[in-house]
Scaffold this motif. Structure first.
Motif, short mmCIF file in Angstrom:
data_model
loop_
_atom_site.label_atom_id
_atom_site.label_comp_id
_atom_site.label_asym_id
_atom_site.label_seq_id
_atom_site.Cartn_x
_atom_site.Cartn_y
_atom_site.Cartn_z
N THR A 61 -1.28 12.28 1.94
CA THR A 61 -0.37 12.29 3.09
C THR A 61 1.07 12.65 2.72
OG1 THR A 61 -1.72 10.57 4.06
CG2 THR A 61 0.43 10.91 5.06
N THR A 62 1.59 12.08 1.63
CA THR A 62 2.99 12.34 1.28
C THR A 62 3.20 13.83 0.99
OG1 THR A 62 3.08 10.12 0.38
CG2 THR A 62 4.91 11.58 -0.19
N ASP A 63 2.25 14.43 0.23
CA ASP A 63 2.35 15.87 -0.06
C ASP A 63 2.28 16.69 1.23
OD1 ASP A 63 2.55 15.67 -2.84
OD2 ASP A 63 0.38 15.41 -3.02
N GLY A 109 4.72 0.33 0.85
CA GLY A 109 5.36 0.66 -0.42
C GLY A 109 6.36 1.79 -0.22
N PHE A 110 7.16 2.08 -1.27
CA PHE A 110 7.91 3.35 -1.36
C PHE A 110 9.10 3.43 -0.42
CE2 PHE A 110 7.56 8.02 0.09
CZ PHE A 110 8.20 8.57 -1.01
N GLN A 111 9.35 2.40 0.41
CA GLN A 111 10.44 2.54 1.38
C GLN A 111 11.33 1.31 1.40
OE1 GLN A 111 8.64 1.17 5.48
NE2 GLN A 111 7.64 3.04 4.85
N GLY A 126 4.13 7.91 6.09
CA GLY A 126 2.84 7.83 5.39
C GLY A 126 2.41 6.39 5.13
N GLU A 127 3.30 5.60 4.57
CA GLU A 127 2.98 4.21 4.25
C GLU A 127 2.78 3.39 5.51
OE1 GLU A 127 4.56 6.10 2.16
OE2 GLU A 127 3.57 5.57 0.28
N GLN A 128 3.47 3.78 6.57
CA GLN A 128 3.32 3.01 7.82
C GLN A 128 1.91 3.16 8.40
OE1 GLN A 128 6.88 3.24 10.21
NE2 GLN A 128 5.88 2.23 11.93
N VAL A 172 0.82 -1.22 0.00
CA VAL A 172 0.00 0.00 0.00
C VAL A 172 0.85 1.27 0.00
CG1 VAL A 172 -2.33 -0.36 0.88
CG2 VAL A 172 -0.41 -0.55 2.44
N SER A 173 0.24 2.32 -0.57
CA SER A 173 0.81 3.68 -0.54
C SER A 173 0.26 4.42 0.67
CB SER A 173 0.39 4.47 -1.77
OG SER A 173 0.86 3.89 -2.93
N ALA A 174 0.80 5.58 0.91
CA ALA A 174 0.30 6.46 1.97
C ALA A 174 -1.12 6.91 1.63
CB ALA A 174 1.22 7.67 2.10
N PRO A 175 -1.99 7.10 2.64
CA PRO A 175 -3.37 7.50 2.36
C PRO A 175 -3.46 8.87 1.69
CG PRO A 175 -3.02 7.16 4.75
CD PRO A 175 -1.71 6.96 4.08
N GLY A 201 11.36 7.40 -4.49
CA GLY A 201 10.91 8.39 -5.48
C GLY A 201 9.39 8.36 -5.56
N ARG A 202 8.81 9.51 -5.97
CA ARG A 202 7.34 9.62 -5.99
C ARG A 202 6.72 8.50 -6.83
NH1 ARG A 202 5.09 14.13 -3.79
NH2 ARG A 202 3.46 12.61 -3.38
N GLY A 203 5.63 7.95 -6.32
CA GLY A 203 4.98 6.85 -7.02
C GLY A 203 5.69 5.51 -6.82
N GLY A 204 6.65 5.48 -5.90
CA GLY A 204 7.52 4.32 -5.75
C GLY A 204 6.87 3.04 -5.23
N SER A 205 5.63 3.14 -4.72
CA SER A 205 4.98 1.92 -4.24
C SER A 205 4.77 0.91 -5.37
CB SER A 205 3.63 2.23 -3.60
OG SER A 205 3.81 3.11 -2.52
N ASP A 206 4.58 1.40 -6.58
CA ASP A 206 4.46 0.48 -7.73
C ASP A 206 5.70 -0.38 -7.83
OD1 ASP A 206 2.08 1.63 -8.48
OD2 ASP A 206 2.95 2.90 -10.04
N THR A 207 6.85 0.26 -7.65
CA THR A 207 8.12 -0.47 -7.78
C THR A 207 8.26 -1.49 -6.65
OG1 THR A 207 9.04 1.48 -8.80
CG2 THR A 207 10.60 -0.19 -8.10
N1 ASP Z 1 3.33 7.81 -1.18
C1 ASP Z 1 4.32 7.94 -2.21
C2 ASP Z 1 3.95 9.08 -3.13
O1 ASP Z 1 2.93 9.72 -2.95
C3 ASP Z 1 4.54 6.68 -2.96
C4 ASP Z 1 3.37 6.20 -3.79
O2 ASP Z 1 2.27 6.74 -3.72
O3 ASP Z 1 3.54 5.25 -4.55
O4 ASP Z 1 4.67 9.37 -4.05
#
Ligand code: ASP
Ligand code: MG
Length: 404
Positions: free
Chosen positions: A46-48, A135-137, A73-75, A40-43, A149-155
């Motif tokens: 949250t990251t912003d 994700g993301f960490q 955020g992810e936690q 999962v990503s941050a809700p 990096g932003r969007g890193g939960s996909d990775t």
């Molecule tokens: N929370 C992170 C972001 O907003 C990672 C992700 O969403 O994949 O970039």
């Protein structure tokens, strides 16, 4: 029984109701007899919001401390989702990146994943529990916390799927899949049933923001089958895999990118080494250059134009001005009102005439092309930003993308 990695983006876990919706979705897969690993990503935002909080303290937060903050955020998501799964009668364990041991390079805010340890995940699975992974960490060999990096939960999801040899990595998001064009610009855009890794990569790098580019690269490298689909609708999404689907169309999608700045250095001496000097300076400044065009030489001088993302524009202009002074070029000009439209398709390799058809469609709309670049499966044109909606619609029509 299959092993499925299911990744849920920030909007999918933004509220308690959505959290429960996701938990029921995971539970359903589990009850169908599959093993599931959740990422999962941050809700929501949250990251912003965390980035904004850092900015209230300093304009230049140390990258290490920023990672420490953003990983929070992810936690939040993993703990809440594990609770929701438990409420649904499932056994679930939330795990941070360092508990799993997702090992990354020692780089803050944009680390690459080097390796994923499988031990803890396999242990949870063998005890019938659902691992819910942040994700993301990740963590470095020396125990430092990193983010991807932003969007890193996909990775993260793709890396777990690769490490575990999962049958599929499902990316659940707020859209039903990957479309032939942005549906906000083209109302009759179609959801694509299938794309190759290369098509997804070209689309991601030319403005389609469905899957993080790095995740698509990782999936290609490790042959992880991706399924991009909606969290909220119970429909099949877009499968991303190796082989092009038959019959092969020359163009599968039109993308656009408004995050473009065009920079022109005028009257550079037309002698060996000039391009090397200019782009060497930009590389040192970590500027990512996309398209490059050099004009024909007149009187021993030529112009070089190139494009960068807007975030890199200032560093690019500074670097270019330095080189311009050094080499006696007359002027550095930067232009923001431009954008890039691209057509992408694995079938281009075997279908001639795609470029001509693209230029024809733009000409019929009286849209001027400022720069062109091509790869085996993509053609991109820089045009004036205001013409983008018209250009995308015209190209979608020209390649009959509304038809099944
Ligand atoms: N929370 C992170 C972001 O907003 C990672 C992700 O969403 O994949 O970039
Ligand atoms: Mg996000």
């Amino acid at each position: 029984m299959s092993l499925i990695v299911q990744k849920f983006g920030g909007t999918s876990v933004a509220t308690p109701e959505r959290m429960f919706h996701v938990a029921r979705r995971v539970a359903r897969t589990r009850r169908a007899g599959h093993q599931v690993v959740v990422v999962v990503s941050a809700p929501g935002d949250t990251t912003d919001e965390l980035i904004a909080r850092a900015r209230q303290i300093t304009e230049r937060p140390s990258p290490r401390e920023l990672d420490m903050l953003l990983a929070v955020g992810e936690q939040i998501s993993i703990a809440l989702l594990a609770m929701a799964l438990q409420e649904e009668g499932e056994r679930a364990t939330s795990l941070t990146g360092w508990q799993v041991r997702i090992l990354t390079e020692p780089v803050h805010t944009k680390a690459r994943i080097l390796d994923v340890e499988r031990g803890r995940l396999l242990d949870e699975l063998s005890r019938g529990r659902i691992p819910v992974v942040a994700g993301f960490q990740g963590v470095t060999a020396s125990g430092e916390l990193t983010t991807l990096g932003r969007g890193g939960s996909d990775t993260t999801a793709v890396a777990l799927a690769a490490a575990l040899g999962a049958d599929v990595c499902e990316i659940y998001t707020d859209v039903p899949g990957v479309f032939t064009a942005d549906p906000r610009l083209v109302p009759n855009a179609r959801k694509l049933p299938y794309l190759t890794y290369d098509e997804m990569l070209e689309m991601a790098s030319s403005g389609a923001v469905v899957v993080q580019t790095r995740a698509a690269e990782y999936a290609k490298l490790h042959r992880v089958r991706l399924h991009v689909r909606s969290t909220f609708e119970d429909t099949e999404g877009t499968i991303i895999g190796e082989e092009p689907m038959e019959p092969v169309r020359s163009v599968n999608a039109v993308t656009h990118d408004l995050d473009v700045c065009k920079i022109t250095v005028q009257d550079l001496p037309d002698v060996p080494g000039v391009a090397h000097r200019l782009f060497g300076v930009l590389a040192e400044a970590h500027v990512n250059v996309d398209m490059i065009v050099q004009t024909a030489s007149r009187g021993g001088r030529a112009d070089i134009s190139f494009t960068v993302s807007r975030g890199d524009a200032r560093a690019a202009v500074e670097g270019a001005e330095r080189v311009a002074r050094e080499l006696g070029a007359t002027k550095v000009e930067s232009e923001e009102g431009v954008a890039k439209v691209s057509v992408v398709g694995a079938g281009m390799v075997s279908n001639p005439g795609v470029a001509a058809a693209m230029f024809g469609a733009l000409a019929a709309e009286q849209i001027n092309i400022q720069m062109i670049s091509t790869s085996e499966i993509k053609i991109s044109c820089v045009i004036d930003a205001a013409s983008v909606p018209r250009a995308v619609r015209a190209l979608h029509r020209a390649f009959n993308l509304e038809e099944e």
